[in-house]
Design an enzyme around this catalytic site. Structure first.
Site, PDB file in Angstrom:
ATOM      1  N   LYS A  81       0.786  -1.227   0.000  1.00 13.25           N
ATOM      2  CA  LYS A  81       0.000   0.000   0.000  1.00 13.25           C
ATOM      3  C   LYS A  81       0.824   1.286   0.000  1.00 13.25           C
ATOM      4  CE  LYS A  81      -4.479  -1.217   0.390  1.00 13.25           C
ATOM      5  NZ  LYS A  81      -5.589  -0.652  -0.410  1.00 13.25           N
ATOM      6  N   SER A  95       0.644  -9.891  -0.975  1.00  8.61           N
ATOM      7  CA  SER A  95       0.472  -8.443  -0.878  1.00  8.61           C
ATOM      8  C   SER A  95       0.790  -7.846   0.481  1.00  8.61           C
ATOM      9  CB  SER A  95      -0.956  -8.073  -1.271  1.00  8.61           C
ATOM     10  OG  SER A  95      -1.890  -8.742  -0.448  1.00  8.61           O
TER      11      SER A  95
END
Length: 404
Positions: free
Chosen positions: A52, A304
């Site tokens: 992110k 991720s």
């Protein structure tokens, strides 16, 4: 639509400020998945534990001096919060993050440690998002959306550019989907340069809002759902990301909670990698046959994020051990007289099992008067070892049952 040029600009903009995560080959899972080769893009190794920060930094670097002075605000389940707080702190930008009340403690603690003011509100991302909008209006801050923003999407797309260099032979990339910012950017970077590469998205079945939207041909909002993949628990995807996924993504599949937990455990045990639920959904889909087209292909699995609560890891490990037969609980009924418990533990030791916990139950068992039920939790070598142990107990005349 975000363009390839915007993603290339983002890569130049963020430069060396974001870690270029490795993408090693994983031989541990190739045979299980039956693919030609499997590579893992280790975004769980980022400074803040997830991808992110790429999009967050790209967005922050485009703010005007006036916008920086006003400060920023975001709603996040945790990873966007940390990425934004970390880079905003380095840039001297005041930050407020609204997080759902059930956000894992590790994500809340780290976000505060990076200098952000954290507001806990609501039971899910969407309720936190609504509160963030109220604070934005009250304090005149700049809102930084976790996924539905072209600059955020472009920042996440830098992963795709890195993959083109790290894995030039890839045929397929498997990517988690929550709001869709990650897969939108990655898919654009790859499809605009190598259209033959298959892009497969994976969602938690408990709240698969993007899959539902694509199937319906319009944006769909689902009821709130509970999943250990909290980082992708989004009730309604973004309009930017929805359109990009319709254009670039080849398929979306879903995985259930047991499949996600199993993938987390296998990554920890075999790859020695700590991966959160949202990051493990891709492996879960591959291991459980949700992507049959992966057979014989060169596959990249995008891990991720790695921000998982240690208490959840503990529970997943214990359940995984039970499932694999390496942890078992037996309830043994025996006469309630001196020496019987010693005989039982001696037989367990003789068979090579290890006692983890033992409970001598008189008052609340179904054993008759004069008998006692002994609940014993054991470490074993697997299901075959359990069968050997139970066979030995039968030969000794013990009455017992396995608790499942």
């Amino acid at each position: 639509m975000v363009t390839l040029q915007q993603i290339e600009d983002a890569q130049q903009r963020i430069g060396e400020a974001v870690y270029r995560s490795p993408c090693p080959q994983s031989e541990q899972f190739e045979e299980l998945i039956d693919c030609a080769s499997l590579f893992c893009k280790m975004e769980n190794l980022q400074r803040t534990g997830a991808f992110k920060e790429r999009g967050a930094l790209n967005k922050l670097l485009t703010l005007s001096p006036d916008e920086r002075a006003r400060g920023v605000i975001a709603a996040s389940a945790g990873n966007h919060a940390q990425g934004l707080a970390y880079h905003a702190g380095h840039l001297g930008v005041n930050t407020v993050i609204v997080m759902p009340e059930r956000t894992p403690l590790i994500k809340v603690t780290r976000t505060r440690a990076y200098g952000a003011r954290v507001v806990l509100h609501g039971g899910n991302f969407d309720e936190a998002y609504a509160e963030a909008l109220r604070i934005q209006d009250r304090e005149n801050r700049v809102f930084i959306h976790p996924f539905n923003d072209p600059l955020i999407i472009a920042g996440q797309g830098t992963i795709g550019l890195e993959l083109l260099e790290q894995c030039p032979s890839m045929d397929m990339v498997v990517v988690p989907i929550g709001g869709g910012g990650l897969i939108s950017g990655v898919a654009c970077a790859l499809k605009e340069t190598h259209p033959h590469i298959k892009i497969i998205g994976v969602q938690a079945a408990a709240i698969a809002s993007m899959k539902a939207s694509v199937n319906a041909g319009k944006l769909v909002e689902l009821p709130a759902g509970t999943t250990i993949a909290d980082g992708i628990a989004v009730k309604r995807p973004g309009d930017y990301t929805y359109e990009m996924i319709r254009r670039y993504v080849d398929d979306i599949v879903t995985v259930d909670e047991e499949e996600i937990a199993n993938a987390i455990l296998l990554l920890l045990e075999r790859e020695k990698s700590v991966v959160e639920g949202a990051g493990a959904v891709g492996l879960a889909a591959l291991l459980h046959g949700k992507i049959p087209s992966a057979r014989g292909r060169n596959v990249v699995l995008l891990l991720s994020g790695g921000n998982i609560d240690v208490n959840l890891v503990s529970r997943i490990i214990e359940r995984g051990l039970v499932k694999d037969g390496r942890l078992v609980r037996l309830v043994v009924r025996m006469p309630d007289r001196p020496g019987m418990l010693a005989r039982l533990t001696a037989e367990i030791a003789q068979q090579g099992a290890n006692v983890v916990e033992i409970y001598h139950n008189r008052a609340f068992s179904k054993a008759g008067l004069g008998d006692v039920a002994v609940e014993v939790t054991l470490e074993t070598r697997g299901r075959g070892h359990i069968e050997e142990l139970m066979g030995s107990l039968r030969q000794k005349g013990w009455q017992f049952a396995e608790e499942t």
